[in-house]
Design a protein around this motif. Structure first.
Motif, short mmCIF file in Angstrom:
data_model
loop_
_atom_site.label_atom_id
_atom_site.label_comp_id
_atom_site.label_asym_id
_atom_site.label_seq_id
_atom_site.Cartn_x
_atom_site.Cartn_y
_atom_site.Cartn_z
N VAL A 189 3.50 6.22 -5.39
CA VAL A 189 3.30 6.52 -6.81
C VAL A 189 2.17 7.54 -6.99
O VAL A 189 2.30 8.51 -7.74
CB VAL A 189 3.01 5.23 -7.62
N VAL A 190 1.06 7.34 -6.27
CA VAL A 190 -0.06 8.27 -6.36
C VAL A 190 0.35 9.66 -5.87
O VAL A 190 0.03 10.68 -6.49
CB VAL A 190 -1.28 7.74 -5.58
N ILE A 203 2.15 1.86 -3.53
CA ILE A 203 1.10 2.42 -4.38
C ILE A 203 0.84 3.88 -3.99
O ILE A 203 0.71 4.75 -4.86
CB ILE A 203 -0.18 1.57 -4.27
N ASN A 238 0.83 -1.21 0.00
CA ASN A 238 0.00 0.00 0.00
C ASN A 238 0.86 1.25 0.00
O ASN A 238 0.53 2.25 -0.66
CB ASN A 238 -0.94 0.01 1.20
#
Length: 120
Positions: free
Chosen positions: A59-60, A56, A53
């Motif tokens: 990256v977001v 991710i 998580n």
């Protein structure tokens, strides 16, 4: 009698407040999580999912920082202001970009710390 621009001020202040709390909330593991499906997993698997998580989210956060920076440059170049009280919109965008950059750093630190790191 209403104050001219009160809605604009509240809107800008709320946006700045939200962005300022993103890095802090993630650094203390304060984000809301739904653990219904993962509660039965071993601690090792839960830590691995947390790290996934974080990857991710990193990256977001990077993408949002990049796009907000692009928006900031656009607001500066056009000189766009709020409608009623003419506050330059780039002020709020600059806070958002700095906050998202800090969130990206927090996310990277959590990824580097890895699945064995102590989470608060």
């Amino acid at each position: 009698e209403p104050v001219p621009g009160d809605y604009e001020l509240i809107e800008i202040i709320c946006a700045i407040g939200v962005f300022l709390f993103f890095p802090y909330t993630h650094s203390v593991s304060g984000n809301i999580t739904a653990e219904f499906f993962t509660a039965g997993l071993s601690a090792r698997w839960q830590r691995m999912l947390d790290t996934g998580n974080d990857v991710i989210f990193t990256v977001v956060a990077m993408l949002l920082t990049w796009r907000l920076a692009h928006g900031l440059l656009d607001k500066i170049s056009t000189g766009e202001t709020s409608i009623l009280i003419r506050i330059p919109l780039w002020w709020a965008f600059s806070v958002a970009v700095l906050s998202m950059a800090l969130l990206t750093i927090v996310c990277l630190m959590r990824v580097i710390a890895g699945p064995g790191a102590e989470r608060q």
